[in-house]
Design a protein around this motif. Structure first.
Motif, mmCIF file in Angstrom:
data_model
loop_
_atom_site.group_PDB
_atom_site.id
_atom_site.type_symbol
_atom_site.label_atom_id
_atom_site.label_comp_id
_atom_site.label_asym_id
_atom_site.label_seq_id
_atom_site.Cartn_x
_atom_site.Cartn_y
_atom_site.Cartn_z
ATOM 1 N N PHE A 77 -30.624 18.152 10.243
ATOM 2 C CA PHE A 77 -31.441 19.229 11.276
ATOM 3 C C PHE A 77 -31.286 20.525 10.475
ATOM 4 C CE2 PHE A 77 -26.973 17.971 12.388
ATOM 5 C CZ PHE A 77 -26.459 19.660 12.712
ATOM 6 N N PHE A 78 -31.938 21.462 11.086
ATOM 7 C CA PHE A 78 -32.329 23.019 10.458
ATOM 8 C C PHE A 78 -31.662 23.843 11.507
ATOM 9 C CE2 PHE A 78 -35.423 20.292 9.045
ATOM 10 C CZ PHE A 78 -35.359 20.431 7.317
ATOM 11 N N VAL A 79 -30.682 24.768 10.904
ATOM 12 C CA VAL A 79 -30.238 26.048 11.705
ATOM 13 C C VAL A 79 -30.620 27.304 11.291
ATOM 14 C CG1 VAL A 79 -28.431 24.542 12.438
ATOM 15 C CG2 VAL A 79 -27.920 26.061 10.533
ATOM 16 N N LYS A 80 -30.541 28.292 12.147
ATOM 17 C CA LYS A 80 -30.884 29.515 11.775
ATOM 18 C C LYS A 80 -29.791 30.262 10.654
ATOM 19 C CE LYS A 80 -33.826 30.824 15.752
ATOM 20 N NZ LYS A 80 -34.100 31.782 16.525
ATOM 21 N N GLU A 81 -28.563 29.921 10.934
ATOM 22 C CA GLU A 81 -27.701 30.578 10.147
ATOM 23 C C GLU A 81 -27.611 30.338 8.429
ATOM 24 O OE1 GLU A 81 -25.965 30.294 14.040
ATOM 25 O OE2 GLU A 81 -27.122 28.681 12.707
ATOM 26 N N THR A 82 -27.244 31.140 7.615
ATOM 27 C CA THR A 82 -27.570 31.216 6.151
ATOM 28 C C THR A 82 -26.296 30.131 5.749
ATOM 29 O OG1 THR A 82 -26.269 33.205 5.921
ATOM 30 C CG2 THR A 82 -28.558 33.293 5.901
ATOM 31 N N THR A 83 -26.335 29.891 4.779
ATOM 32 C CA THR A 83 -25.217 28.940 3.919
ATOM 33 C C THR A 83 -24.287 29.880 3.809
ATOM 34 O OG1 THR A 83 -26.077 29.174 1.949
ATOM 35 C CG2 THR A 83 -26.657 27.135 2.685
ATOM 36 N N ASP A 84 -24.210 31.130 3.662
ATOM 37 C CA ASP A 84 -23.182 32.000 3.657
ATOM 38 C C ASP A 84 -22.455 32.011 4.911
ATOM 39 O OD1 ASP A 84 -23.571 32.626 0.831
ATOM 40 O OD2 ASP A 84 -24.474 34.388 1.163
ATOM 41 N N GLU A 85 -23.283 32.244 5.978
ATOM 42 C CA GLU A 85 -22.667 32.311 7.115
ATOM 43 C C GLU A 85 -21.761 31.187 7.563
ATOM 44 O OE1 GLU A 85 -25.600 35.083 9.753
ATOM 45 O OE2 GLU A 85 -26.288 33.084 9.084
ATOM 46 N N ILE A 86 -22.318 29.867 7.331
ATOM 47 C CA ILE A 86 -21.861 28.742 7.508
ATOM 48 C C ILE A 86 -20.334 28.550 6.752
ATOM 49 C CG2 ILE A 86 -22.068 26.182 7.370
ATOM 50 C CD1 ILE A 86 -24.875 26.669 7.899
ATOM 51 N N GLN A 87 -20.482 28.812 5.436
ATOM 52 C CA GLN A 87 -19.451 28.888 4.636
ATOM 53 C C GLN A 87 -18.173 29.634 5.244
ATOM 54 O OE1 GLN A 87 -20.798 29.921 1.046
ATOM 55 N NE2 GLN A 87 -21.267 28.072 0.090
ATOM 56 N N LYS A 88 -18.333 30.978 5.685
ATOM 57 C CA LYS A 88 -17.473 31.758 6.474
ATOM 58 C C LYS A 88 -16.866 31.069 7.592
ATOM 59 C CE LYS A 88 -19.268 36.086 4.827
ATOM 60 N NZ LYS A 88 -20.062 37.531 5.049
ATOM 61 N N LYS A 89 -17.759 30.331 8.262
ATOM 62 C CA LYS A 89 -17.172 29.883 9.645
ATOM 63 C C LYS A 89 -16.197 28.599 9.216
ATOM 64 C CE LYS A 89 -20.927 30.521 12.792
ATOM 65 N NZ LYS A 89 -20.710 30.725 14.173
ATOM 66 N N VAL A 90 -16.314 27.819 8.092
ATOM 67 C CA VAL A 90 -15.634 26.747 7.755
ATOM 68 C C VAL A 90 -14.692 27.011 6.858
ATOM 69 C CG1 VAL A 90 -17.288 25.065 8.474
ATOM 70 C CG2 VAL A 90 -17.221 25.820 6.088
ATOM 71 N N GLY A 91 -14.508 28.461 6.243
ATOM 72 C CA GLY A 91 -13.334 28.673 5.744
ATOM 73 C C GLY A 91 -13.729 28.500 3.853
ATOM 74 N N ILE A 92 -14.909 28.212 3.781
ATOM 75 C CA ILE A 92 -15.109 28.217 2.195
ATOM 76 C C ILE A 92 -15.321 29.439 1.542
ATOM 77 C CG2 ILE A 92 -16.931 27.233 0.467
ATOM 78 C CD1 ILE A 92 -17.535 24.931 2.554
ATOM 79 N N THR A 93 -14.578 29.745 0.316
ATOM 80 C CA THR A 93 -14.594 30.691 -0.231
ATOM 81 C C THR A 93 -15.115 30.731 -1.577
ATOM 82 O OG1 THR A 93 -12.378 30.322 -1.187
ATOM 83 C CG2 THR A 93 -12.484 31.781 0.739
ATOM 84 N N ALA A 94 -15.930 31.612 -2.251
ATOM 85 C CA ALA A 94 -16.373 31.616 -3.459
ATOM 86 C C ALA A 94 -15.360 31.520 -4.540
ATOM 87 C CB ALA A 94 -17.410 32.552 -3.680
#
Length: 59
Positions: free
Chosen positions: A41-58
């Protein structure tokens, strides 16, 4: 881990991120692929926003 996102129609969707195989940029949002055959599925949030929500850091 459950996170709240917004589908392309503007409806809220809650996703069990333990079942997500991948998520990739798509247009202005993100395409999410799950372990369930054919369930993407497709969501409006960007990959950066999703990464922040799940705690993924660069790195």
């Amino acid at each position: 881990m459950w996170i709240n996102l917004t589908d392309v129609n503007g409806d809220r969707v809650t996703v069990n991120f333990n079942h997500v195989v991948s998520f990739n940029p798509y247009g202005t949002g993100t395409h999410i692929v799950t372990i369930t055959a054919g369930l993407t599925f497709f969501v409006k949030e960007t990959t950066d926003e999703i990464q922040k929500k799940v705690g993924i850091t660069a790195s």
